[in-house]
Design a protein around this motif. Structure first.
Motif, PDB file in Angstrom:
ATOM      1  N   LYS A 121       0.803  -1.222   0.000  1.00 27.44           N
ATOM      2  CA  LYS A 121       0.000   0.000   0.000  1.00 27.44           C
ATOM      3  C   LYS A 121       0.839   1.277   0.000  1.00 27.44           C
ATOM      4  O   LYS A 121       0.582   2.202  -0.753  1.00 27.44           O
ATOM      5  N   SER A 122       1.836   1.344   0.819  1.00 20.16           N
ATOM      6  CA  SER A 122       2.589   2.589   0.978  1.00 20.16           C
ATOM      7  C   SER A 122       3.767   2.728   0.010  1.00 20.16           C
ATOM      8  O   SER A 122       4.533   3.674   0.114  1.00 20.16           O
ATOM      9  N   GLU A 123       3.893   1.819  -0.936  1.00 19.28           N
ATOM     10  CA  GLU A 123       5.058   1.806  -1.829  1.00 19.28           C
ATOM     11  C   GLU A 123       4.643   2.053  -3.273  1.00 19.28           C
ATOM     12  O   GLU A 123       3.701   1.457  -3.769  1.00 19.28           O
ATOM     13  N   LYS A 124       5.360   2.922  -3.945  1.00 21.42           N
ATOM     14  CA  LYS A 124       5.108   3.183  -5.363  1.00 21.42           C
ATOM     15  C   LYS A 124       6.021   2.299  -6.202  1.00 21.42           C
ATOM     16  O   LYS A 124       7.036   1.805  -5.724  1.00 21.42           O
ATOM     17  N   ALA A 125       5.658   2.130  -7.462  1.00 23.14           N
ATOM     18  CA  ALA A 125       6.451   1.295  -8.369  1.00 23.14           C
ATOM     19  C   ALA A 125       7.878   1.808  -8.472  1.00 23.14           C
ATOM     20  O   ALA A 125       8.827   1.015  -8.490  1.00 23.14           O
ATOM     21  N   ASP A 126       8.057   3.122  -8.533  1.00 25.23           N
ATOM     22  CA  ASP A 126       9.402   3.698  -8.642  1.00 25.23           C
ATOM     23  C   ASP A 126      10.293   3.259  -7.485  1.00 25.23           C
ATOM     24  O   ASP A 126      11.456   2.898  -7.685  1.00 25.23           O
TER      25      ASP A 126
END
Length: 169
Positions: free
Chosen positions: A77-82
Motif C-alpha cells: 500500500k505505501s510503496e510506489k512502483a518507482d
C-alpha cells in the motif's frame, strides 16, 4: 551477461495506445494483456522480465506472482512502483547482470540510470514488442504447411492411396 528487464507496468500501459484505451474500461484485462506481451518478449529475448504495478492506493501487503515465466509484483500500500524498481536495482545489480528499466517517467529514468541500470522509454519497448509480434506472425506463416488440398496433414503415400480410392482405381 544476464539481462533483466524491469517494467513499470502502469507507465507502459499508459504509453501503449491499445492498452491505455482498454485500461479505461477494464484495468485487469489491460494488465493481463501487458503480461502476455511481456511473456512473448521474454520467450524471444531470453531476458528475465519483472513487471511492477503500483498498489499504493490498495490496502495490503506486497503480492508476487509468476505468469508464463514473467514475474509480476504488486507493491504494498505505501510503496510506489518507482521505489520498488530502485530497490530491485540495488538488490540485483552486479557485474554479471545488466538491468534495463522500461518507463517514460523522466525522473525515474534518471534515478535508475544513476544506479547503473539502462533506461528504456516505454514507447521504445512498445515498438520492440510490435516488431516481435510481426516476427512471430511471419514465423507462423513460414512454418505453416503449404498444401492446397486437404487441411489434414497426410504423408504422400496415404494421400496417393486416398486419391486412387477417390478415382475408383
Amino acid at each position: 551477461m544476464k539481462d533483466i528487464l524491469i517494467v513499470d507496468g502502469y507507465n507502459v500501459i499508459g504509453a501503449w495506445r491499445e492498452l491505455k484505451a482498454l485500461k479505461k474500461k477494464e484495468l485487469e484485462n489491460a494488465r493481463d494483456m501487458l503480461i502476455d506481451k511481456m511473456a512473448e518478449y521474454q520467450a524471444v529475448t531470453g531476458w528475465r522480465v519483472i513487471i511492477i504495478f503500483d498498489a499504493y492506493l490498495i490496502p495490503g501487503k506486497e503480492i508476487r506472482t509468476h505468469k508464463s515465466r514473467v514475474e509480476v509484483i504488486y507493491t504494498k500500500k505505501s510503496e510506489k512502483a518507482d521505489q520498488k524498481i530502485e530497490g530491485l536495482i540495488k538488490k540485483m545489480k552486479n557485474v554479471k547482470t545488466r538491468i534495463h528499466v522500461a518507463t517514460s517517467d523522466m525522473a525515474e529514468q534518471w534515478a535508475v540510470f544513476s544506479q547503473g541500470a539502462l533506461r528504456m522509454p516505454s514507447r521504445e519497448l512498445v515498438e520492440e514488442i510490435r516488431t516481435i509480434d510481426s516476427q512471430i506472425k511471419q514465423a507462423i506463416i513460414d512454418t505453416r504447411p503449404q498444401t492446397k488440398g486437404s487441411k489434414i496433414p497426410l504423408d504422400r503415400t496415404i494421400r496417393e492411396k486416398l486419391e486412387k480410392m477417390r478415382r475408383g482405381f
